[in-house]
Design a protein around this motif. Structure first.
Motif, PDB file in Angstrom:
ATOM      1  N   ILE A 192      53.294   7.019 -31.326  1.00  0.00           N
ATOM      2  CA  ILE A 192      53.030   6.771 -29.059  1.00  0.00           C
ATOM      3  C   ILE A 192      53.995   5.847 -28.924  1.00  0.00           C
ATOM      4  N   LEU A 193      54.761   6.340 -27.741  1.00  0.00           N
ATOM      5  CA  LEU A 193      55.356   5.760 -27.546  1.00  0.00           C
ATOM      6  C   LEU A 193      55.185   5.340 -26.110  1.00  0.00           C
ATOM      7  N   VAL A 194      54.320   4.362 -25.282  1.00  0.00           N
ATOM      8  CA  VAL A 194      53.624   4.319 -23.996  1.00  0.00           C
ATOM      9  C   VAL A 194      54.708   3.520 -23.748  1.00  0.00           C
ATOM     10  N   GLY A 195      55.901   3.730 -23.197  1.00  0.00           N
ATOM     11  CA  GLY A 195      56.069   3.105 -21.529  1.00  0.00           C
ATOM     12  C   GLY A 195      55.378   2.582 -20.403  1.00  0.00           C
ATOM     13  N   VAL A 201      56.464  -0.493 -24.116  1.00  0.00           N
ATOM     14  CA  VAL A 201      57.492  -0.874 -24.161  1.00  0.00           C
ATOM     15  C   VAL A 201      57.749  -0.851 -22.405  1.00  0.00           C
ATOM     16  N   MET A 202      58.115  -1.831 -21.862  1.00  0.00           N
ATOM     17  CA  MET A 202      57.396  -2.607 -20.526  1.00  0.00           C
ATOM     18  C   MET A 202      59.038  -2.899 -20.098  1.00  0.00           C
ATOM     19  N   LEU A 204      66.634   7.586 -14.903  1.00  0.00           N
ATOM     20  CA  LEU A 204      66.118   8.196 -16.214  1.00  0.00           C
ATOM     21  C   LEU A 204      67.384   9.676 -15.940  1.00  0.00           C
ATOM     22  N   ALA A 205      67.271  10.323 -14.380  1.00  0.00           N
ATOM     23  CA  ALA A 205      67.850  11.479 -13.721  1.00  0.00           C
ATOM     24  C   ALA A 205      69.294  11.165 -13.966  1.00  0.00           C
ATOM     25  N   ALA A 206      70.316  10.343 -13.362  1.00  0.00           N
ATOM     26  CA  ALA A 206      70.944   9.537 -13.066  1.00  0.00           C
ATOM     27  C   ALA A 206      71.985   8.759 -14.738  1.00  0.00           C
ATOM     28  N   GLY A 207      70.671   9.836 -16.100  1.00  0.00           N
ATOM     29  CA  GLY A 207      71.088   8.796 -17.449  1.00  0.00           C
ATOM     30  C   GLY A 207      71.165   7.546 -17.636  1.00  0.00           C
ATOM     31  N   THR A 226      64.590   3.035 -20.289  1.00  0.00           N
ATOM     32  CA  THR A 226      65.610   4.351 -20.323  1.00  0.00           C
ATOM     33  C   THR A 226      66.333   4.492 -21.369  1.00  0.00           C
ATOM     34  N   THR A 227      66.974   3.469 -21.787  1.00  0.00           N
ATOM     35  CA  THR A 227      68.055   3.264 -23.751  1.00  0.00           C
ATOM     36  C   THR A 227      67.061   4.030 -24.715  1.00  0.00           C
ATOM     37  N   LEU A 228      65.568   4.119 -24.611  1.00  0.00           N
ATOM     38  CA  LEU A 228      65.079   5.176 -25.918  1.00  0.00           C
ATOM     39  C   LEU A 228      65.062   6.128 -25.808  1.00  0.00           C
TER      40      LEU A 228
END
Length: 404
Positions: free
Chosen positions: A14-17, A44-45, A104-107, A114-116
């Motif tokens: 599990i990756l927690v952002g 990831v912070m 995120l909505a804007a991609g 956001t890259t992940l």
């Protein structure tokens, strides 16, 4: 929502952002709970998040170095950001700030987190946390809808006292609730038991037009059908979800077909040439208006009489196919649940029927329910539980019937 206990998330990655916000301190408890449940957790912070909680804190509770930047030469020499995106079985961002949701909505891919999210194929869950006015703002609402439409799952937010001193919707869910949601979204060990199966699910209600403005509908939210589609996909099936009007997000890995009327739903089902399991969870209107008006009907003070004619019986039609699949249906009853459901199962040719009592505060538009499962020679009571849990129990019962 269940809190994971020891080893329930064994071998899950599990990756927690963590994005910037005072609720970032709760993410420390979330990581601890996930680790205690047996998960391997990487954190990831965002840069803003490090202003609230230090990376060293998350490293201590996760047991792994914390990533904070996209272009980190030392980190890239070990597990690069693409490998990290592929590594995760699930990505959960808690807290998810208004800024992060907008990006995120804007991609956008302007930082590591956001890259992940763009690079991963794992399901993504967000636990929003922000001031109540920010959550209510039309821009945030639009971003939320965009993310939901892409299959992102939102966990919360909750309502209550906020760090700013105001009270309202926007609080991050408690870590235990988030951990429970992660557990429910992940496939169980040995749970890929529908690989190679083609599953078709109908969900939500239908709308039968009276005129271009008005329609006949019912109280169905579609939650049960969507939960069943999600569970089938988690178990490895190829899933088609035929949904009446609903604001629910399409589950990850599910092909969705949107329809409106019972006739539309029937046509969509008949267009599928073959299926192994059919789950008729939709609340299809029993009747439609014989001749809907092509203009808005005006109120003139006189009684309005509508002629209603029967709609097609979709489940009966599927059960009568020459290459009939295993047919699962539902019965929503207000009284004599067992008797009515047993009669309905036989009359429509179902292999399994899931019956529940409906009424005020029961069954419709709720995240939980209780079900009575009936099949030839057997029955099973499912106590009140989250509909996602019930979906799993339904497929477990399916396998039991097939083995008998």
């Amino acid at each position: 929502m269940n809190t994971p206990s020891s080893n329930e998330l064994s071998r899950q990655r599990i990756l927690v952002g963590v994005s910037g916000g005072i609720a970032a301190y709760k993410a420390v408890t979330l990581v601890r709970r996930l680790v205690e449940a047996g998960a391997e957790v990487r954190v990831v912070m965002t840069e803003a998040a490090t202003r609230f909680v230090t990376p060293l804190t998350f490293q201590a509770v996760s047991g792994h170095p914390v990533r904070t930047t996209l272009l980190d030469a030392e980190a890239e020499s070990g597990m690069d950001h693409i490998a990290l995106a592929r590594w995760a079985d699930a990505v959960v961002i808690a807290p998810a700030s208004a800024d992060l949701m907008a990006r995120l909505a804007a991609g956008m891919a302007d930082d590591l987190l956001t890259t992940l999210c763009l690079a991963t194929e794992a399901p993504v869950q967000l636990a929003p946390a922000m001031n109540r006015q920010m959550w209510a703002h039309p821009a945030t609402r639009a971003n939320r809808d965009t993310l939901l439409a892409r299959g992102v799952t939102l966990l919360g937010p909750a309502a209550g006292a906020q760090a700013c001193g105001e009270t309202g919707e926007g609080r991050m869910l408690e870590p235990e609730a988030i951990a429970g949601a992660i557990l429910e979204a992940l496939p169980r060990e040995g749970g890929r038991d529908l690989v190679g199966q083609r599953v078709v699910v109908t969900a939500a209600g239908t709308r039968e037009p009276i005129d271009p403005v008005r329609f006949i509908a019912n109280r169905s939210s579609g939650r049960m059908g969507f939960a069943i589609a999600a569970e089938a996909a988690r178990r490895g099936a190829t899933v088609t979800l035929i949904a009446g009007p609903s604001t629910l997000a399409t589950p990850s890995g599910v092909t969705r077909v949107d329809v409106e009327t019972a006739a539309d739903m029937q046509a969509a089902v008949e267009a599928i040439e073959s299926m192994d399991i059919f789950v008729g969870a939709a609340a299809v209107a029993d009747y439609r208006v014989a001749a809907p008006a092509d203009h808005k009907l005006k109120k003139d003070g006189e009684p309005l009489r509508l002629e209603l004619v029967p709609n097609p019986d979709i489940i009966r039609g599927v059960a009568a196919r020459a290459d009939r699949p295993f047919v699962i249906g539902f019965a929503a009853e207000t009284e004599h649940v067992r008797e009515h459901a047993a009669t309905k199962r036989v009359a429509k040719g179902m292999d399994l029927i899931c019956a529940n009592e409906v009424g005020e505060g029961r069954g419709f538009d709720r995240p939980d329910n209780a079900l009575l499962l009936l099949w030839e020679g057997g029955e099973r009571d499912l106590a009140q539980a989250d509909k996602r849990h019930l979906a799993g129990e339904i497929f477990d019962t399916y396998h039991q019937i097939k083995q008998d």
